[in-house]
Design a protein around this motif. Structure first.
Motif, short mmCIF file in Angstrom:
data_model
loop_
_atom_site.label_atom_id
_atom_site.label_comp_id
_atom_site.label_asym_id
_atom_site.label_seq_id
_atom_site.Cartn_x
_atom_site.Cartn_y
_atom_site.Cartn_z
N VAL A 21 0.84 -1.19 0.00
CA VAL A 21 0.00 0.00 0.00
C VAL A 21 0.88 1.25 0.00
N SER A 22 0.50 2.23 -0.78
CA SER A 22 1.25 3.48 -0.85
C SER A 22 0.64 4.48 0.13
N TYR A 23 1.18 4.50 1.35
CA TYR A 23 0.64 5.40 2.38
C TYR A 23 1.09 6.84 2.14
N VAL A 24 0.23 7.77 2.49
CA VAL A 24 0.57 9.20 2.44
C VAL A 24 0.95 9.62 3.85
N THR A 25 2.18 10.05 4.02
CA THR A 25 2.67 10.39 5.36
C THR A 25 3.12 11.84 5.51
N ASN A 26 3.05 12.61 4.42
CA ASN A 26 3.58 13.98 4.46
C ASN A 26 2.52 15.01 4.11
N ALA A 27 1.31 14.78 4.55
CA ALA A 27 0.21 15.71 4.27
C ALA A 27 -0.08 16.56 5.51
N ASN A 28 -0.73 17.70 5.29
CA ASN A 28 -1.25 18.52 6.37
C ASN A 28 -2.76 18.32 6.40
N VAL A 29 -3.28 17.91 7.56
CA VAL A 29 -4.69 17.56 7.66
C VAL A 29 -5.34 18.37 8.77
N LYS A 30 -6.52 18.87 8.49
CA LYS A 30 -7.28 19.58 9.53
C LYS A 30 -8.77 19.49 9.22
N VAL A 31 -9.58 19.70 10.26
CA VAL A 31 -11.04 19.76 10.13
C VAL A 31 -11.48 21.13 10.61
N LEU A 32 -12.32 21.77 9.82
CA LEU A 32 -12.82 23.11 10.14
C LEU A 32 -14.32 23.05 10.40
N SER A 33 -14.80 23.90 11.30
CA SER A 33 -16.24 23.97 11.56
C SER A 33 -16.77 25.33 11.17
N ASP A 34 -18.08 25.41 10.95
CA ASP A 34 -18.67 26.71 10.59
C ASP A 34 -18.80 27.63 11.80
N LYS A 35 -18.34 27.16 12.97
CA LYS A 35 -18.25 28.01 14.16
C LYS A 35 -16.88 28.67 14.26
N GLY A 36 -16.01 28.42 13.27
CA GLY A 36 -14.68 28.99 13.27
C GLY A 36 -13.65 28.15 13.98
N GLU A 37 -14.00 26.93 14.36
CA GLU A 37 -13.07 26.05 15.05
C GLU A 37 -12.14 25.37 14.03
N ARG A 38 -10.93 25.05 14.49
CA ARG A 38 -9.96 24.33 13.66
C ARG A 38 -9.34 23.21 14.48
N PHE A 39 -9.39 22.02 13.93
CA PHE A 39 -8.85 20.84 14.61
C PHE A 39 -7.73 20.26 13.75
N ASP A 40 -6.50 20.40 14.24
CA ASP A 40 -5.33 19.94 13.49
C ASP A 40 -5.07 18.46 13.78
N TYR A 41 -4.50 17.78 12.76
CA TYR A 41 -4.15 16.37 12.86
C TYR A 41 -2.65 16.20 12.64
N PHE A 42 -2.08 15.16 13.23
CA PHE A 42 -0.67 14.86 13.04
C PHE A 42 -0.51 13.46 12.48
N SER A 43 0.60 13.22 11.78
CA SER A 43 0.85 11.91 11.18
C SER A 43 1.32 10.93 12.24
N ALA A 44 0.62 9.80 12.35
CA ALA A 44 0.99 8.75 13.30
C ALA A 44 1.64 7.58 12.59
N GLY A 45 1.92 7.73 11.30
CA GLY A 45 2.58 6.68 10.54
C GLY A 45 1.60 5.82 9.77
N GLN A 46 2.08 5.21 8.68
CA GLN A 46 1.30 4.32 7.83
C GLN A 46 -0.01 4.95 7.37
N GLY A 47 0.07 6.22 7.02
CA GLY A 47 -1.08 6.90 6.45
C GLY A 47 -2.16 7.30 7.43
N ILE A 48 -1.93 7.11 8.72
CA ILE A 48 -2.92 7.44 9.74
C ILE A 48 -2.61 8.81 10.34
N TYR A 49 -3.62 9.66 10.38
CA TYR A 49 -3.50 10.99 10.99
C TYR A 49 -4.50 11.07 12.14
N LEU A 50 -4.02 11.52 13.30
CA LEU A 50 -4.86 11.63 14.49
C LEU A 50 -5.01 13.10 14.88
#
Length: 411
Positions: free
Chosen positions: A71-100
């Motif tokens: 499997v070709s995992y993606v490990t060098n991406a920037n991931v975040k979730v945004l809400s319409d309330k203006g909140e931002r939840f950042d994620y970090f790479s935990a390896g093997q394509g998993i971001y927490l």
């Protein structure tokens, strides 16, 4: 917005190792190994945001050629979730394509969320999604049943009551944990020395080889809907059927069922995904098209992206049962059925023999000394040996008891 049609013309994309389609070949006269003649590398996204307070997860990978085996995992991406309330939840790479998610958080009713991924200079965004409704999982049951093929087993079934909102579409996932009891025991074992020979040693006083546990997660979800019912309640939804012969239920078994209330668009996406995973359709006249979800490239809206970002309410329930809670004791399979006792030969002189190979490969393990071999035409080795999983449960599980595990007398 559901970008593009769910089924889009293949246009040369056939052969992509997308959505985990497994290829089986039936009635082939000659063996055939598939290869990718036309290949397009595509970002694959798997993400669920639920009402549970936890570190949420996003899985990223890229499609790979059929002839590749990794499997070709993606490990060098920037991931975040945004809400319409203006909140931002950042994620970090935990390896093997998993971001927490860096912080624990939960999806709230009435709030819209959007997944954003930055990868290789491009930005990918999902549609804005929100919780559509709430339904409480009222019970999970383990019932004795016979399937359509006449096989006796246990049916894991779920029931729920709608609490609020639109709760017509459901997706169930599960995590099963089972107790392993080695059918054979011994206070000695073989190890392999530096020269490749099997050496008999005592089992350490702290080595737990008899009782272990193993946990498996569902590979795909179970879909259910109440479109044709007068109420949105779920009754006797079949989560999993386990044959009586399955060793997972031989001793004590537990299953944690998660019920997700999803949107109609998400339901249709996962329903189509399941249809495309049908091996019989892979080489049919009507080739399956590219499956698009609700994630698109901001830089190139025509770029194909696989995956779906869904926001859902979740309700969970765990049950335990022993084999005899569902079946009669005389229906219990023989735990040694797949544990044939063999006597492999030792080596001659300074050359390792069969026994040394089986021990170093982790296939067989010592059970007991054997009487001298008496048939010169069919010589046997000096030790009785069994498959390693029959005497050392650590080969198929862990001796560490899960924190949630309870025995019958601990209820």
């Amino acid at each position: 917005m559901m970008k593009k049609n769910i089924l889009k013309s293949m246009k040369g994309i056939f052969g992509l190792a997308v959505i985990g389609i497994i290829l089986f070949f039936h009635s082939c006269v000659e063996p055939y190994t598939p290869s990718t003649e036309v290949f397009e590398q595509v970002l694959v996204v798997e993400s669920f945001l639920t009402s549970e307070l936890k570190h949420h997860q996003v899985k990223l990978s890229e499609t790979y050629r059929l002839e590749d085996d990794t499997v070709s995992y993606v490990t060098n991406a920037n991931v975040k979730v945004l809400s319409d309330k203006g909140e931002r939840f950042d994620y970090f790479s935990a390896g093997q394509g998993i971001y927490l998610s860096v912080d624990e958080y939960r999806a709230e009713q009435g709030v819209k969320y959007q997944l954003e991924i930055e990868f290789q200079g491009k930005i990918y965004r999902s549609d804005e999604e929100e919780i559509t409704g709430v339904s409480n999982l009222t019970s999970v049951e383990a019932n004795r049943a016979v399937d359509d093929d006449g096989v006796l087993g246990v049916a894991i079934q779920a029931n729920s009551n709608s609490a609020s909102g639109d709760t017509k579409f459901y997706r169930y996932t599960y995590e099963e944990t089972y107790k392993i009891v080695s059918p054979y025991t011994s206070n000695q074992k073989f190890i392999t020395d530096e020269d490749g020979f099997a050496v008999l040693v005592d089992v350490g006083p702290d080595e737990e080889r008899e009782i272990c546990y193993n946990t498996l997660s569902s590979k795909k979800g179970v879909l259910s809907n109440t479109n044709f019912l007068n109420a949105d309640n779920q009754e006797d939804v079949l989560i999993k059927f386990i044959p009586v012969t399955d060793k997972k239920i031989l001793n004590r078994y537990s299953i944690l069922v998660s019920q997700l209330v999803i949107s109609g668009e998400a339901y249709r996406y996962f329903e189509t995904l399941e249809e495309l995973s049908n091996s019989e359709s892979v080489f049919s006249q009507n080739q399956p098209g590219f499956l698009n979800g609700n994630i698109m490239s901001v830089n190139d809206p025509e770029e194909n992206v696989v995956g779906y970002f869904e926001v859902a309410s979740v309700s969970k329930q765990r049950i335990f049962f022993n084999f005899t809670d569902v079946f009669n004791s005389d229906e219990r399979p023989d735990p040694t059925a797949d544990c044939e006792v063999v006597r492999p030969l030792t080596g001659l002189g300074f050359e390792p023999g069969d026994i040394d190979f089986y021990v170093s490969a982790g296939l067989l393990q010592y059970l007991s000394d054997a009487p001298p071999s008496t048939d010169p035409l069919n010589p046997e080795g000096p030790y009785n040996m069994v498959p390693v999983e029959c005497i050392d449960c650590r080969s198929i599980g862990t001796p560490i008891k899960p924190d949630f595990w309870i025995e019958e007398n601990e209820n």
